[in-house]
Design an enzyme around this catalytic site. Structure first.
Site, PDB file in Angstrom:
ATOM      1  N   ARG A 103       0.806  -1.236   0.000  1.00  0.00           N
ATOM      2  CA  ARG A 103       0.000   0.000   0.000  1.00  0.00           C
ATOM      3  C   ARG A 103       0.832   1.276   0.000  1.00  0.00           C
ATOM      4  NH1 ARG A 103      -3.622  -2.723   3.746  1.00  0.00           N
ATOM      5  NH2 ARG A 103      -5.247  -3.671   2.495  1.00  0.00           N
ATOM      6  N   LYS A 125       2.286  11.303 -11.504  1.00  0.00           N
ATOM      7  CA  LYS A 125       1.552  10.341 -12.345  1.00  0.00           C
ATOM      8  C   LYS A 125       2.393   9.077 -12.464  1.00  0.00           C
ATOM      9  CE  LYS A 125      -1.373  13.139 -15.324  1.00  0.00           C
ATOM     10  NZ  LYS A 125      -1.623  13.620 -16.699  1.00  0.00           N
ATOM     11  N   GLU A 167       8.486  18.513 -24.960  1.00  0.00           N
ATOM     12  CA  GLU A 167       7.688  18.777 -23.747  1.00  0.00           C
ATOM     13  C   GLU A 167       8.003  20.171 -23.198  1.00  0.00           C
ATOM     14  OE1 GLU A 167       5.196  17.022 -22.608  1.00  0.00           O
ATOM     15  OE2 GLU A 167       5.539  14.885 -23.014  1.00  0.00           O
ATOM     16  N   LYS A 207       4.980  23.508 -15.000  1.00  0.00           N
ATOM     17  CA  LYS A 207       4.305  22.265 -14.604  1.00  0.00           C
ATOM     18  C   LYS A 207       3.987  22.280 -13.104  1.00  0.00           C
ATOM     19  CE  LYS A 207       4.234  17.357 -14.506  1.00  0.00           C
ATOM     20  NZ  LYS A 207       4.497  16.102 -15.131  1.00  0.00           N
ATOM     21  N   GLU A 217      -5.735  16.139 -11.580  1.00  0.00           N
ATOM     22  CA  GLU A 217      -6.244  16.367 -12.944  1.00  0.00           C
ATOM     23  C   GLU A 217      -7.772  16.373 -13.040  1.00  0.00           C
ATOM     24  OE1 GLU A 217      -3.659  14.963 -16.206  1.00  0.00           O
ATOM     25  OE2 GLU A 217      -5.496  14.200 -17.091  1.00  0.00           O
ATOM     26  N   ARG A 221      -5.109  20.681 -14.826  1.00  0.00           N
ATOM     27  CA  ARG A 221      -3.948  19.863 -15.192  1.00  0.00           C
ATOM     28  C   ARG A 221      -4.098  19.248 -16.581  1.00  0.00           C
ATOM     29  NH1 ARG A 221      -0.443  15.593 -11.473  1.00  0.00           N
ATOM     30  NH2 ARG A 221       1.009  15.034 -13.140  1.00  0.00           N
ATOM     31  N   ASN A 225      -1.795  18.088 -20.974  1.00  0.00           N
ATOM     32  CA  ASN A 225      -1.964  17.068 -22.010  1.00  0.00           C
ATOM     33  C   ASN A 225      -2.091  17.691 -23.388  1.00  0.00           C
ATOM     34  OD1 ASN A 225      -1.986  14.817 -20.276  1.00  0.00           O
ATOM     35  ND2 ASN A 225      -4.020  15.401 -19.617  1.00  0.00           N
ATOM     36  N   HIS A 228      -1.203  15.786 -26.506  1.00  0.00           N
ATOM     37  CA  HIS A 228      -1.118  14.358 -26.169  1.00  0.00           C
ATOM     38  C   HIS A 228      -2.298  13.532 -26.680  1.00  0.00           C
ATOM     39  CE1 HIS A 228       2.132  15.752 -23.692  1.00  0.00           C
ATOM     40  NE2 HIS A 228       2.404  14.538 -23.251  1.00  0.00           N
ATOM     41  N   HIS A 232      -0.592  10.728 -28.361  1.00  0.00           N
ATOM     42  CA  HIS A 232      -0.660   9.358 -27.828  1.00  0.00           C
ATOM     43  C   HIS A 232      -1.217   8.400 -28.872  1.00  0.00           C
ATOM     44  CE1 HIS A 232      -0.507  10.004 -23.158  1.00  0.00           C
ATOM     45  NE2 HIS A 232       0.684   9.930 -23.711  1.00  0.00           N
ATOM     46  N   HIS A 247       8.685   9.328 -27.276  1.00  0.00           N
ATOM     47  CA  HIS A 247       7.399   9.923 -26.857  1.00  0.00           C
ATOM     48  C   HIS A 247       7.286  11.392 -27.295  1.00  0.00           C
ATOM     49  CE1 HIS A 247       3.974  10.932 -24.345  1.00  0.00           C
ATOM     50  NE2 HIS A 247       4.688  11.848 -23.710  1.00  0.00           N
TER      51      HIS A 247
END
Ligand code: GLY
Length: 345
Positions: A103, A125, A167, A207, A217, A221, A225, A228, A232, A247
């Site tokens: 956990r 993330k 980025e 950021k 998010e 936030r 993206n 993206h 993506h 990426h």
């Protein structure tokens, strides 16, 4: 945080870690190229190394299990500390393994690529790819700290430099004209160029500000993206064909198409689109999937995590530099027009 001395930056985290409870996650590349630097910084502190295979194709549940297994075998307790030494794939995966083992273990990221330094390794993330969809499974779990040590970039290949630069450009677009122009003025031909530390700090601050306002998010936030949604989908199309692609290249291609949508739908300044399109052609080239794959790209976009409603794609777009808007839906015709622009450049 950008640090000049890795050893002293690590001290508070090492002091809080019992003997036998320090773990370092590396991949084959960072083991060879970066571990010697970290080993020097760790001085006499004993640690256990966990090595995973490098490459996006290994960003899977099986690799997460490998990390859990190593932690279990070496009797990690909840007081263990995991140091993730690698690029974005490794820090995402290591962060997830740490966040879920018993956990939750503490973890510190030491990013080794420009992309991980400016984006992936901060903000909490974590996750892995599932059923071919990027980062579909994951959770938000903040690292204790992200330590950015610039000498680790010395061995970075040119295409990885360009991947991180994409980025950085995204952060510039979300910030100010001045920031954007400073980024455009960098000598992109010199991919060994050391990015001034003040510029890197300003870029990271964009950021940090957004994540601090909306860590999980819910809304703001989603601006991070930008590029993206389409990016993506292009990346997933490459991977589905068994081809690798950095990426940041996909993010840059996605930003070109999403800037086109921003011009079309929100009146964004067309000159910025022209600037980014020129930069793309000069340094990144065109995406190597053709217009026939459009329907396939749209299907990938249907799985985007920002979508609010099944069957509807949500975009983060720009009205102007520094003025982004989230949750924008567009028509299929507008999306096709943007893809047409990108693929016919
Ligand atoms: N990479 C985008 C974010 O961290 O939200």
């Amino acid at each position: 945080m950008i640090v000049s001395d890795l050893n002293s930056a690590l001290q508070p985290y090492l002091e809080a870690t019992a003997q036998g409870q320090l773990f370092v996650l590396v991949d084959e590349n960072t083991h060879a190229k970066c571990m010697p630097i970290l080993a020097t910084a760790l001085a006499d502190m004993p640690y256990m190394t966990i090595t995973i295979p490098a490459g996006e194709e290994h960003k899977t549940l099986a690799t997460v299990e490998q990390i859990w297994h190593a932690l279990y075998e070496h009797h990690a307790t909840r007081d263990a500390l995991l140091i993730n030494l690698g690029g974005g794939m490794l820090t995402d995966l290591g962060g997830f393994a740490a966040a879920t083992f018993m956990r939750g273990l503490r973890y510190v990221n030491i990013p080794t690529s420009l992309l991980a330094m400016v984006d992936a390794s901060s903000g909490g993330k974590t996750g892995f790819n599932y059923l071919g969809v990027k980062n579909m499974i994951g959770c938000f779990a903040q690292p204790e700290q992200t330590l950015i040590y610039l000498p680790l970039l010395d061995t970075l290949p040119a295409e990885q430099w360009l991947s991180g630069y994409a980025e950085m450009l995204k952060h510039g677009l979300l910030d100010t004209d001045a920031h954007w122009n400073t980024l455009l003025a960098l000598d992109v031909n010199d991919t060994k160029c050391s990015i001034p530390s003040a510029l890197l700090a300003d870029n990271l601050a964009v950021k940090e500000r957004i994540v601090a306002a909306d860590p999980t998010e819910k809304s703001l936030r989603k601006l991070l993206n930008f590029g993206h949604t389409i990016g993506h989908a292009i990346e997933e199309a490459y991977h589905a064909d068994g081809r690798s692609v950095p990426h940041g290249y996909c993010v840059l291609w996605g930003m070109v198409a999403e800037l086109y949508l921003s011009v079309l739908c929100l009146g964004m300044d067309k000159q910025v689109l022209t600037q980014l399109s020129h930069l793309m052609l000069a340094y990144y080239g065109r995406p190597a999937c053709n217009c026939k794959e459009r329907q396939r790209l749209v299907e990938w976009m249907m799985h985007d995590k920002k979508n609010k409603q099944a069957g509807q794609i949500s975009f983060s777009l720009l009205r102007a530099i520094g003025d982004g808007v989230v949750d924008q839906t567009i028509s299929r015709e507008q999306l096709d027009e943007a893809l047409e622009y990108l693929f016919s450049l």
